[in-house]
Design a protein around this motif. Structure first.
Motif, PDB file in Angstrom:
ATOM      1  N   SER A 208     -23.773 -21.613  16.332  1.00  0.00           N
ATOM      2  CA  SER A 208     -24.266 -22.413  17.464  1.00  0.00           C
ATOM      3  C   SER A 208     -23.657 -21.934  18.789  1.00  0.00           C
ATOM      4  O   SER A 208     -23.970 -22.461  19.849  1.00  0.00           O
ATOM      5  CB  SER A 208     -23.938 -23.899  17.248  1.00  0.00           C
ATOM      6  OG  SER A 208     -22.584 -24.155  17.578  1.00  0.00           O
TER       7      SER A 208
ATOM      8  N   TYR B 196     -34.874 -27.059   6.094  1.00  0.00           N
ATOM      9  CA  TYR B 196     -35.058 -27.340   7.520  1.00  0.00           C
ATOM     10  C   TYR B 196     -34.078 -26.481   8.315  1.00  0.00           C
ATOM     11  O   TYR B 196     -32.856 -26.594   8.183  1.00  0.00           O
ATOM     12  CB  TYR B 196     -34.830 -28.819   7.848  1.00  0.00           C
ATOM     13  CG  TYR B 196     -34.976 -29.065   9.337  1.00  0.00           C
ATOM     14  CD1 TYR B 196     -36.234 -29.016   9.925  1.00  0.00           C
ATOM     15  CD2 TYR B 196     -33.866 -29.283  10.146  1.00  0.00           C
ATOM     16  CE1 TYR B 196     -36.386 -29.189  11.296  1.00  0.00           C
ATOM     17  CE2 TYR B 196     -34.008 -29.460  11.519  1.00  0.00           C
ATOM     18  CZ  TYR B 196     -35.274 -29.411  12.077  1.00  0.00           C
ATOM     19  OH  TYR B 196     -35.410 -29.563  13.426  1.00  0.00           O
ATOM     20  N   SER B 197     -34.620 -25.604   9.135  1.00  0.00           N
ATOM     21  CA  SER B 197     -33.779 -24.720   9.944  1.00  0.00           C
ATOM     22  C   SER B 197     -34.438 -24.484  11.292  1.00  0.00           C
ATOM     23  O   SER B 197     -35.661 -24.446  11.390  1.00  0.00           O
ATOM     24  CB  SER B 197     -33.607 -23.384   9.217  1.00  0.00           C
ATOM     25  OG  SER B 197     -32.941 -22.469  10.051  1.00  0.00           O
ATOM     26  N   THR B 198     -33.614 -24.340  12.334  1.00  0.00           N
ATOM     27  CA  THR B 198     -34.158 -23.991  13.649  1.00  0.00           C
ATOM     28  C   THR B 198     -33.907 -22.510  13.935  1.00  0.00           C
ATOM     29  O   THR B 198     -34.074 -22.053  15.052  1.00  0.00           O
ATOM     30  CB  THR B 198     -33.488 -24.840  14.754  1.00  0.00           C
ATOM     31  OG1 THR B 198     -32.072 -24.633  14.687  1.00  0.00           O
ATOM     32  CG2 THR B 198     -33.793 -26.321  14.592  1.00  0.00           C
ATOM     33  N   LYS B 199     -33.477 -21.767  12.890  1.00  0.00           N
ATOM     34  CA  LYS B 199     -33.074 -20.377  13.111  1.00  0.00           C
ATOM     35  C   LYS B 199     -34.110 -19.348  12.659  1.00  0.00           C
ATOM     36  O   LYS B 199     -33.801 -18.154  12.584  1.00  0.00           O
ATOM     37  CB  LYS B 199     -31.748 -20.114  12.388  1.00  0.00           C
ATOM     38  CG  LYS B 199     -30.612 -20.956  12.953  1.00  0.00           C
ATOM     39  CD  LYS B 199     -29.355 -20.875  12.154  1.00  0.00           C
ATOM     40  CE  LYS B 199     -28.386 -21.938  12.620  1.00  0.00           C
ATOM     41  NZ  LYS B 199     -27.257 -22.090  11.702  1.00  0.00           N
TER      42      LYS B 199
ATOM     43  N   GLY C 100     -32.277 -18.231   9.243  1.00  0.00           N
ATOM     44  CA  GLY C 100     -31.733 -19.417   8.578  1.00  0.00           C
ATOM     45  C   GLY C 100     -32.333 -19.633   7.200  1.00  0.00           C
ATOM     46  O   GLY C 100     -33.453 -19.196   6.924  1.00  0.00           O
ATOM     47  N   THR C 101     -31.573 -20.293   6.332  1.00  0.00           N
ATOM     48  CA  THR C 101     -32.105 -20.644   5.013  1.00  0.00           C
ATOM     49  C   THR C 101     -32.484 -22.131   4.991  1.00  0.00           C
ATOM     50  O   THR C 101     -33.298 -22.551   4.185  1.00  0.00           O
ATOM     51  CB  THR C 101     -31.060 -20.440   3.907  1.00  0.00           C
ATOM     52  OG1 THR C 101     -29.968 -21.339   4.144  1.00  0.00           O
ATOM     53  CG2 THR C 101     -30.552 -19.030   3.888  1.00  0.00           C
ATOM     54  N   GLY C 102     -31.865 -22.900   5.850  1.00  0.00           N
ATOM     55  CA  GLY C 102     -32.097 -24.335   5.824  1.00  0.00           C
ATOM     56  C   GLY C 102     -31.543 -24.982   4.564  1.00  0.00           C
ATOM     57  O   GLY C 102     -31.925 -26.086   4.193  1.00  0.00           O
TER      58      GLY C 102
ATOM     59  N   ASN D  73     -22.262 -22.623  10.594  1.00  0.00           N
ATOM     60  CA  ASN D  73     -23.210 -23.238  11.534  1.00  0.00           C
ATOM     61  C   ASN D  73     -22.579 -23.389  12.904  1.00  0.00           C
ATOM     62  O   ASN D  73     -23.236 -23.155  13.924  1.00  0.00           O
ATOM     63  CB  ASN D  73     -23.646 -24.618  11.029  1.00  0.00           C
ATOM     64  CG  ASN D  73     -24.716 -24.535   9.958  1.00  0.00           C
ATOM     65  OD1 ASN D  73     -25.397 -23.521   9.836  1.00  0.00           O
ATOM     66  ND2 ASN D  73     -24.862 -25.600   9.190  1.00  0.00           N
TER      67      ASN D  73
ATOM     68  N   THR E  77     -21.047 -30.036  19.113  1.00  0.00           N
ATOM     69  CA  THR E  77     -21.199 -30.920  17.949  1.00  0.00           C
ATOM     70  C   THR E  77     -19.844 -31.188  17.322  1.00  0.00           C
ATOM     71  O   THR E  77     -18.997 -30.306  17.263  1.00  0.00           O
ATOM     72  CB  THR E  77     -22.113 -30.226  16.905  1.00  0.00           C
ATOM     73  OG1 THR E  77     -23.371 -29.946  17.524  1.00  0.00           O
ATOM     74  CG2 THR E  77     -22.324 -31.091  15.680  1.00  0.00           C
TER      75      THR E  77
ATOM     76  N   GLY F 196     -27.988 -24.690   3.921  1.00  0.00           N
ATOM     77  CA  GLY F 196     -26.559 -24.901   4.140  1.00  0.00           C
ATOM     78  C   GLY F 196     -26.159 -26.361   4.166  1.00  0.00           C
ATOM     79  O   GLY F 196     -25.284 -26.788   3.412  1.00  0.00           O
ATOM     80  N   MET F 197     -26.809 -27.163   5.009  1.00  0.00           N
ATOM     81  CA  MET F 197     -26.401 -28.560   5.155  1.00  0.00           C
ATOM     82  C   MET F 197     -26.795 -29.402   3.952  1.00  0.00           C
ATOM     83  O   MET F 197     -26.127 -30.373   3.632  1.00  0.00           O
ATOM     84  CB  MET F 197     -26.979 -29.154   6.451  1.00  0.00           C
ATOM     85  CG  MET F 197     -26.283 -28.669   7.708  1.00  0.00           C
ATOM     86  SD  MET F 197     -24.476 -28.849   7.688  1.00  0.00           S
ATOM     87  CE  MET F 197     -24.264 -30.605   7.508  1.00  0.00           C
TER      88      MET F 197
ATOM     89  N   ASP G 194     -17.312 -28.071  17.708  1.00  0.00           N
ATOM     90  CA  ASP G 194     -17.698 -26.824  18.380  1.00  0.00           C
ATOM     91  C   ASP G 194     -18.226 -27.103  19.787  1.00  0.00           C
ATOM     92  O   ASP G 194     -18.572 -28.230  20.113  1.00  0.00           O
ATOM     93  CB  ASP G 194     -18.740 -26.050  17.548  1.00  0.00           C
ATOM     94  CG  ASP G 194     -20.098 -26.744  17.475  1.00  0.00           C
ATOM     95  OD1 ASP G 194     -20.711 -27.008  18.525  1.00  0.00           O
ATOM     96  OD2 ASP G 194     -20.559 -27.025  16.338  1.00  0.00           O
TER      97      ASP G 194
ATOM     98  N   LEU H 267     -31.141 -33.164   9.600  1.00  0.00           N
ATOM     99  CA  LEU H 267     -29.987 -32.423   9.074  1.00  0.00           C
ATOM    100  C   LEU H 267     -29.806 -32.708   7.581  1.00  0.00           C
ATOM    101  O   LEU H 267     -29.753 -33.867   7.179  1.00  0.00           O
ATOM    102  CB  LEU H 267     -28.733 -32.857   9.844  1.00  0.00           C
ATOM    103  CG  LEU H 267     -27.551 -31.913   9.889  1.00  0.00           C
ATOM    104  CD1 LEU H 267     -27.928 -30.615  10.591  1.00  0.00           C
ATOM    105  CD2 LEU H 267     -26.383 -32.565  10.612  1.00  0.00           C
TER     106      LEU H 267
ATOM    107  N   MET I  89     -27.358 -30.475  19.112  1.00  0.00           N
ATOM    108  CA  MET I  89     -28.597 -30.770  18.372  1.00  0.00           C
ATOM    109  C   MET I  89     -29.398 -31.866  19.056  1.00  0.00           C
ATOM    110  O   MET I  89     -28.822 -32.816  19.581  1.00  0.00           O
ATOM    111  CB  MET I  89     -28.252 -31.244  16.952  1.00  0.00           C
ATOM    112  CG  MET I  89     -27.802 -30.147  16.040  1.00  0.00           C
ATOM    113  SD  MET I  89     -27.404 -30.794  14.405  1.00  0.00           S
ATOM    114  CE  MET I  89     -25.637 -30.805  14.486  1.00  0.00           C
TER     115      MET I  89
END
Ligand code: ADP
Ligand code: MG
Length: 241
Positions: A139, A181-184, A188-190, A135, A217, A192-193, A163, A176, A168
């Protein structure tokens, strides 16, 4: 009626999980396929053939591990608990991510001057930090700096991941770890987190996040040190007698 609805929901969840798994295992499979094609084309020495075959084996193993991590993820308990050398594990994760970091012109630096060991499942620990570092790299599509540091205080080992990426918004910060939930978008898979939070929680760790749009972040993880975790366990045993 109700029964059917639950079934439909379950099916939907399974479909979404399937999409996530296929996304995550595409990379190692593509790499393996590349080496199979290489083997089929032209002549190679015995040594080259063996090298390619070991890479293929490693990539297939990686794909298998991803599947395993998502499927065993349904169970909250950790599978195998061992002593993890934090520096060694983080270095391993960084090595895996070097190619993506290079692609994004991200410079990685480490400060492992204070380290120690913690208790946990090696594969899951790696999975969590691969997700966090990935991530961070993602970013910074136009390059930047990624710092990974460790510290020790009051029986806890902390890990800092900083980073200089896009940062965010408050909404993203609040959401998060929410599944899917992803902004990609399609990138994105949403997941990861969500995986990160679940693994860290299972290891009795905590996560703090500081982020500023446009500035980057910082994630701060804290885990009981190996010794503290052992002590706790013996305390628990005494309790249950
Ligand atoms: P994905 O990476 O597939 O989008 P994740 O669960 O890994 O899903 O992350 C969810 C969202 O959290 C990302 O889409 C992104 O908006 C945000 N995010 C996570 N880590 C960072 C970071 N280091 N910098 C900026 N945004 C981040
Ligand atoms: Mg991610």
């Amino acid at each position: 009626m109700k029964h059917q609805l639950i079934k439909a929901e379950k099916l939907h969840a399974v479909e979404q999980m399937g999409a996530a798994i296929s996304h995550e295992i595409r990379n190692p499979l593509t790499a393996a396929m590349g080496f199979v094609q290489l083997l089929q084309s032209g002549h190679h020495t015995r040594k080259q053939q063996n090298d390619y075959l070991s890479i293929i084996k490693e990539e297939l193993k990686a794909a298998e591990r991803v599947i395993q991590d998502y499927l065993t993820f349904a169970k909250p308990s950790l599978v195998s608990i061992e002593e993890l050398n934090v520096k060694k594990e983080l270095q391993h994760v960084i090595n895996i991510l070097h190619p993506i970091a290079n692609q994004n012109s991200v410079e990685i630096s480490t400060d492992f001057s204070v380290v120690g060991s913690i208790q946990g499942d090696r594969q899951k620990f790696r999975q969590a930090f691969i997700n966090v570092l990935k991530n961070a790299v993602e970013s910074m599509p136009n390059g930047g700096y990624l710092k990974v540091g460790t510290d020790f205080s009051q029986n806890h080992i902390s890990i800092q991941v900083k980073d200089t990426g896009v940062g965010m918004t408050k909404e993203v910060l609040e959401r998060l770890g929410e599944p899917y939930y992803s902004t990609k978008g399609s990138q994105g898979t949403g997941l990861g987190m969500m995986v990160v939070y679940s693994i860290v929680r299972a290891m009795n760790g905590t996560i703090k996040v500081q982020s500023e749009v446009g500035n980057g972040t910082t994630f701060q993880f804290s885990f009981p040190s190996f010794k503290a975790a052992l002590k706790n366990e013996s305390l628990k045993k005494v309790d249950s007698i």
